[in-house]
Design a protein around this motif. Structure first.
Motif, PDB file in Angstrom:
ATOM      1  N   VAL A 129      -5.066   3.015   0.708  1.00 18.58           N
ATOM      2  CA  VAL A 129      -6.084   3.068   1.985  1.00 18.58           C
ATOM      3  C   VAL A 129      -5.840   4.431   2.527  1.00 18.58           C
ATOM      4  O   VAL A 129      -4.679   4.518   2.916  1.00 18.58           O
ATOM      5  CB  VAL A 129      -5.676   1.805   2.800  1.00 18.58           C
ATOM      6  CG1 VAL A 129      -6.685   2.025   4.109  1.00 18.58           C
ATOM      7  CG2 VAL A 129      -6.016   0.561   1.949  1.00 18.58           C
ATOM      8  N   ASN A 176      -6.420   5.829   6.023  1.00 18.61           N
ATOM      9  CA  ASN A 176      -6.602   5.279   7.154  1.00 18.61           C
ATOM     10  C   ASN A 176      -7.084   6.013   8.250  1.00 18.61           C
ATOM     11  O   ASN A 176      -7.206   5.570   9.429  1.00 18.61           O
ATOM     12  CB  ASN A 176      -5.111   4.697   7.880  1.00 18.61           C
ATOM     13  CG  ASN A 176      -4.242   5.615   8.029  1.00 18.61           C
ATOM     14  OD1 ASN A 176      -4.697   6.682   7.900  1.00 18.61           O
ATOM     15  ND2 ASN A 176      -3.198   5.245   8.598  1.00 18.61           N
ATOM     16  N   THR A 206       1.151   5.747   0.010  1.00 22.47           N
ATOM     17  CA  THR A 206       0.328   6.988   0.421  1.00 22.47           C
ATOM     18  C   THR A 206       0.452   7.656  -0.600  1.00 22.47           C
ATOM     19  O   THR A 206       1.181   8.927  -0.884  1.00 22.47           O
ATOM     20  CB  THR A 206       1.369   7.571   1.621  1.00 22.47           C
ATOM     21  OG1 THR A 206       1.592   6.402   2.770  1.00 22.47           O
ATOM     22  CG2 THR A 206       0.420   8.630   2.193  1.00 22.47           C
ATOM     23  N   TYR A 216       3.205   1.817   4.507  1.00 23.83           N
ATOM     24  CA  TYR A 216       3.408   3.199   4.841  1.00 23.83           C
ATOM     25  C   TYR A 216       4.998   3.261   5.449  1.00 23.83           C
ATOM     26  O   TYR A 216       5.771   4.236   5.169  1.00 23.83           O
ATOM     27  CB  TYR A 216       2.745   3.832   5.974  1.00 23.83           C
ATOM     28  CG  TYR A 216       2.991   5.092   6.664  1.00 23.83           C
ATOM     29  CD1 TYR A 216       2.649   6.232   6.103  1.00 23.83           C
ATOM     30  CD2 TYR A 216       3.791   5.080   7.833  1.00 23.83           C
ATOM     31  CE1 TYR A 216       3.304   7.647   6.609  1.00 23.83           C
ATOM     32  CE2 TYR A 216       4.100   6.426   8.263  1.00 23.83           C
ATOM     33  CZ  TYR A 216       3.919   7.497   7.722  1.00 23.83           C
ATOM     34  OH  TYR A 216       4.248   8.659   8.256  1.00 23.83           O
ATOM     35  N   PHE A 274       0.861  -1.092   0.027  1.00 30.32           N
ATOM     36  CA  PHE A 274       0.023   0.220   0.082  1.00 30.32           C
ATOM     37  C   PHE A 274       0.766   1.280   0.065  1.00 30.32           C
ATOM     38  O   PHE A 274       1.626   1.363   0.671  1.00 30.32           O
ATOM     39  CB  PHE A 274      -1.080  -0.116   1.148  1.00 30.32           C
ATOM     40  CG  PHE A 274      -1.951  -0.845   1.140  1.00 30.32           C
ATOM     41  CD1 PHE A 274      -1.648  -2.404   1.397  1.00 30.32           C
ATOM     42  CD2 PHE A 274      -3.475  -0.654   1.303  1.00 30.32           C
ATOM     43  CE1 PHE A 274      -2.659  -3.427   1.265  1.00 30.32           C
ATOM     44  CE2 PHE A 274      -4.397  -1.727   0.942  1.00 30.32           C
ATOM     45  CZ  PHE A 274      -3.869  -2.834   0.990  1.00 30.32           C
ATOM     46  N   GLU A 299      -1.753  -1.628   5.219  1.00 35.22           N
ATOM     47  CA  GLU A 299      -1.471  -0.207   5.181  1.00 35.22           C
ATOM     48  C   GLU A 299      -0.288   0.109   5.918  1.00 35.22           C
ATOM     49  O   GLU A 299       0.384   1.004   5.277  1.00 35.22           O
ATOM     50  CB  GLU A 299      -2.776   0.584   5.573  1.00 35.22           C
ATOM     51  CG  GLU A 299      -2.852   2.151   5.447  1.00 35.22           C
ATOM     52  CD  GLU A 299      -2.184   2.776   6.411  1.00 35.22           C
ATOM     53  OE1 GLU A 299      -1.863   3.979   6.040  1.00 35.22           O
ATOM     54  OE2 GLU A 299      -1.907   2.315   7.623  1.00 35.22           O
TER      55      GLU A 299
END
Length: 257
Positions: A129, A131, A4, A243, A2, A239
């Protein structure tokens, strides 16, 4: 993994989070979705995150079931009273009911198959995602939760397990239907009479037309809240890993063999 980046630019999103609910695309067994639609029309769609369709089919099921006396006919049939079952059943409404019933099973199966395909594509195209989501009315964020805690709250009062994982649309909907079904079925009165040994009075006071809604509501709430807590935890871990990799891991680092 995932990344950002802006979720609006991606073709296959993995999850969406808002102040009022959390929804994900994840792989599910199509037969499980079809089973919940057979147990209670609309539940299969709610299980797949199709809230509006699920709510409409559920309300449709309750109204037509009560008007056509389907639950009463089921009770009479299971107890061998077939003549009474034929007398109470409204065949005109029952035919209309069957159409929506079969559609719910077929459509939930179809949607599950298609969502499984999109889930695979999302995992292979580095989905994004968000969050965290906040509004003046509520705050929602991905965080690790215990599936057994979710199941325990659903065991206590159906709907609370969904509220625990911030799946508010399903949670409050199930909670309201559960409260209405318990009240109109007079289940609590029957339980009290049963505990005092007045079994004949308990059998006489309970309304089977509403009472037969309760097992499906209870089982669905426990199962769905547990499964989605597990799925949310997977998204949370993915996620977080994405990150940390994007912001803290050196691009030259190599994973150990």
């Amino acid at each position: 993994m995932f990344k950002t980046i802006n979720r609006k630019n991606q073709r296959y999103p993995r999850a969406v989070i808002s102040p009022f609910t959390t929804n994900t695309i994840n792989r599910t067994n199509p037969w499980v979705a079809a089973w919940w639609s057979a147990a209670f029309p609309g539940f299969g769609h709610m299980f797949l995150g199709r809230y509006i369709t699920g709510f409409v089919l559920t309300i449709w099921e309750i109204i037509l079931n009560l008007k056509a006396n389907i639950n009463l006919a089921i009770i009479y049939s299971f107890t061998g009273q077939f003549d009474q079952a034929r007398e109470v059943l409204d065949y005109k409404l029952f035919i209309v009911y069957i159409g929506a019933f079969v559609f719910g099973i077929w459509d939930s199966y179809r949607i599950s198959v298609e969502m499984n395909k999109r889930s695979v594509l999302a995992d292979r195209t580095d989905p994004v995602v968000d969050n965290f989501s906040m509004s003046p009315f509520s705050i929602n964020c991905f965080e690790k939760r215990n599936p057994w805690v979710s199941a325990a709250w659903s065991c206590l009062v159906p709907g609370l397990g969904h509220v625990y994982i911030h799946r508010l649309a399903t949670g409050f909907f199930v909670l309201i239907i559960w409260a209405l079904a318990v009240y109109f079925s007079r289940m609590l009165v029957a339980m009290h009479l049963t505990l005092t040994g007045a079994f004949s009075e308990a059998a006489a006071v309970i309304d089977p037309a509403y009472f037969l809604f309760l097992p499906s509501l209870y089982g669905f709430s426990i199962y769905c809240s547990y499964v989605y807590t597990v799925e949310y935890n997977k998204v949370f871990k993915a996620e977080q890993a994405g990150y940390l990799k994007a912001n803290y891991q050196s691009p030259d680092s190599k994973m150990p063999c």
